[in-house]
Design a protein around this motif. Structure first.
Motif, PDB file in Angstrom:
ATOM      1  N   THR A 283       1.954   2.612 -16.636  1.00  0.00           N
ATOM      2  CA  THR A 283       1.158   1.876 -15.645  1.00  0.00           C
ATOM      3  C   THR A 283       2.033   1.444 -14.477  1.00  0.00           C
ATOM      4  N   GLY A 284       3.240   1.005 -14.773  1.00  0.00           N
ATOM      5  CA  GLY A 284       4.168   0.644 -13.711  1.00  0.00           C
ATOM      6  C   GLY A 284       4.466   1.815 -12.791  1.00  0.00           C
ATOM      7  N   GLU A 285       4.602   2.994 -13.373  1.00  0.00           N
ATOM      8  CA  GLU A 285       4.829   4.194 -12.560  1.00  0.00           C
ATOM      9  C   GLU A 285       3.615   4.493 -11.687  1.00  0.00           C
ATOM     10  N   PHE A 286       2.433   4.297 -12.249  1.00  0.00           N
ATOM     11  CA  PHE A 286       1.205   4.533 -11.475  1.00  0.00           C
ATOM     12  C   PHE A 286       1.097   3.542 -10.323  1.00  0.00           C
ATOM     13  N   VAL A 287       1.452   2.292 -10.578  1.00  0.00           N
ATOM     14  CA  VAL A 287       1.416   1.276  -9.521  1.00  0.00           C
ATOM     15  C   VAL A 287       2.355   1.669  -8.382  1.00  0.00           C
ATOM     16  N   GLU A 288       3.533   2.191  -8.715  1.00  0.00           N
ATOM     17  CA  GLU A 288       4.470   2.620  -7.673  1.00  0.00           C
ATOM     18  C   GLU A 288       3.868   3.720  -6.809  1.00  0.00           C
ATOM     19  N   ARG A 289       3.138   4.644  -7.416  1.00  0.00           N
ATOM     20  CA  ARG A 289       2.481   5.703  -6.640  1.00  0.00           C
ATOM     21  C   ARG A 289       1.414   5.105  -5.722  1.00  0.00           C
ATOM     22  N   MET A 290       0.658   4.133  -6.226  1.00  0.00           N
ATOM     23  CA  MET A 290      -0.380   3.510  -5.404  1.00  0.00           C
ATOM     24  C   MET A 290       0.228   2.746  -4.226  1.00  0.00           C
ATOM     25  N   VAL A 291       1.332   2.061  -4.477  1.00  0.00           N
ATOM     26  CA  VAL A 291       1.998   1.320  -3.396  1.00  0.00           C
ATOM     27  C   VAL A 291       2.418   2.279  -2.289  1.00  0.00           C
ATOM     28  N   ARG A 292       3.035   3.377  -2.677  1.00  0.00           N
ATOM     29  CA  ARG A 292       3.493   4.357  -1.685  1.00  0.00           C
ATOM     30  C   ARG A 292       2.318   4.929  -0.906  1.00  0.00           C
ATOM     31  N   ARG A 293       1.245   5.250  -1.606  1.00  0.00           N
ATOM     32  CA  ARG A 293       0.083   5.845  -0.927  1.00  0.00           C
ATOM     33  C   ARG A 293      -0.599   4.821  -0.021  1.00  0.00           C
ATOM     34  N   LEU A 294      -0.704   3.565  -0.461  1.00  0.00           N
ATOM     35  CA  LEU A 294      -1.366   2.549   0.347  1.00  0.00           C
ATOM     36  C   LEU A 294      -0.605   2.325   1.660  1.00  0.00           C
ATOM     37  N   LYS A 295       0.717   2.294   1.594  1.00  0.00           N
ATOM     38  CA  LYS A 295       1.515   2.121   2.810  1.00  0.00           C
ATOM     39  C   LYS A 295       1.390   3.338   3.720  1.00  0.00           C
ATOM     40  N   HIS A 296       1.305   4.513   3.127  1.00  0.00           N
ATOM     41  CA  HIS A 296       1.128   5.734   3.918  1.00  0.00           C
ATOM     42  C   HIS A 296      -0.225   5.716   4.623  1.00  0.00           C
ATOM     43  N   VAL A 297      -1.257   5.289   3.913  1.00  0.00           N
ATOM     44  CA  VAL A 297      -2.594   5.206   4.515  1.00  0.00           C
ATOM     45  C   VAL A 297      -2.596   4.209   5.668  1.00  0.00           C
ATOM     46  N   GLU A 298      -1.910   3.083   5.482  1.00  0.00           N
ATOM     47  CA  GLU A 298      -1.845   2.090   6.555  1.00  0.00           C
ATOM     48  C   GLU A 298      -1.271   2.700   7.827  1.00  0.00           C
TER      49      GLU A 298
END
Length: 304
Positions: A283-298
């Motif tokens: 889950t921690g690894e998945f959260v890291e992927r979401m963080v990266r994608r959310l910043k990219h989307v921003e």
């Protein structure tokens, strides 16, 4: 074991756009285009029809896609079997999020994560923004994504980006010419409303609840997908974050304008986790992927 060209080809075929595929892959459009041209050169034939609206697989491309999907499916199956033998890279990820994240953000994140962790299973639920924190706090879900307002004790914000809700409309709509739009101006146009409590309830002025209840929407439903289509076709306006309209904004099909309310414009979208219990490794690894994608989307959405 598989060259980038295979991943690039599948993503371009899925998106029908090199730009959109590059965005999902976190690479430059030029890099994706080079790989597609290289593959076509090796195959000795064009695999896509180039159209004004994007690109589309031709008959040869369909055959190549069929082969690549079979190859990648066998590879993922083999990876899962190896993971089972090693007892690694397995687990379950549970996420609760507001509905607009189900249009593009979460599907793309799960697809990317599944390539690296094919044995992982998922539970993902869409709920109104104000329900997300309690679903995480209760332990029903490990991770939440929602507008960040005052959170109950026991939750931490991993990351947050400024993606407030605003007024979304077809590019031809009269309100598209304005820089900011007031609640009163919304009242004079056909309004398309998601069922239930407004996502900005409680963060605006005390007059907002009365405004919200006074609306006589032309359509009320619980489907963001349906409202997106009606908005793009000029049937009305609605309140949404840019997150739900990545493709439409990039094509110019819709326009997004901020609401003339500072409290709303200060809203952020964030990823929240419990601080009273440790998350599983996967889950921690998945959260890291979401963080990266959310910043990219921003970064991508700053230009719209």
């Amino acid at each position: 074991m598989h060259a980038n060209v295979l991943r690039y080809f599948v993503e371009v075929a899925r998106c029908g756009s090199i730009r959109k595929a590059a965005q999902n892959l976190y690479v430059a459009s030029s890099a994706v285009n080079r790989q597609i041209l290289k593959l076509e050169s090796e195959m000795g034939t064009e695999l896509f029809d180039r159209l004004p609206s994007g690109i589309r697989l031709n008959a040869a491309g369909e055959r190549v896609l069929q082969h690549i999907r079979g190859t990648l499916n066998d590879f993922h199956l083999m990876r899962s079997e190896l993971d089972e033998l090693k007892g690694e890279r397995k687990g379950h990820v549970s996420v609760v999020a507001m509905d607009s994240l189900f249009v593009d953000f979460l599907p793309a994140t799960v697809e990317e994560f599944s390539d690296a962790y094919p044995a992982v299973t998922y539970s993902i639920a869409a709920v109104p923004p104000h329900d997300v924190p309690m679903r995480v706090l209760s332990g029903e879900y490990d991770v939440g994504i929602t507008y960040i307002t005052k959170l109950p004790a026991g939750l931490d914000v991993v990351t947050e980006v400024p993606l407030p809700p605003g007024v979304v409309m077809a590019s031809s709509h009269p309100l598209a010419k304005k820089e900011r739009i007031t609640f009163d101006e919304c009242r004079h146009h056909a309004f398309l409303r998601l069922e239930g409590r407004s996502p900005i309830q409680g963060v605006t002025s005390n007059d907002f609840p009365a405004f919200w209840e006074s609306l006589a929407p032309s359509v009320t439903c619980n489907s963001t997908t349906l409202l997106k289509r009606l908005i793009a076709s000029g049937r009305g306006i609605s309140f949404f974050s840019k997150l739900a309209f990545l493709d439409e904004l990039s094509r110019g099909d819709v326009m997004w304008r901020p609401i003339d309310d500072e409290n709303v414009n200060e809203l952020t979208v964030g990823i929240i986790i419990p601080n009273q219990r440790a998350l599983p490794h996967v889950t921690g690894e998945f959260v890291e992927r979401m963080v990266r994608r959310l910043k990219h989307v921003e970064l991508t959405l700053r230009e719209f």
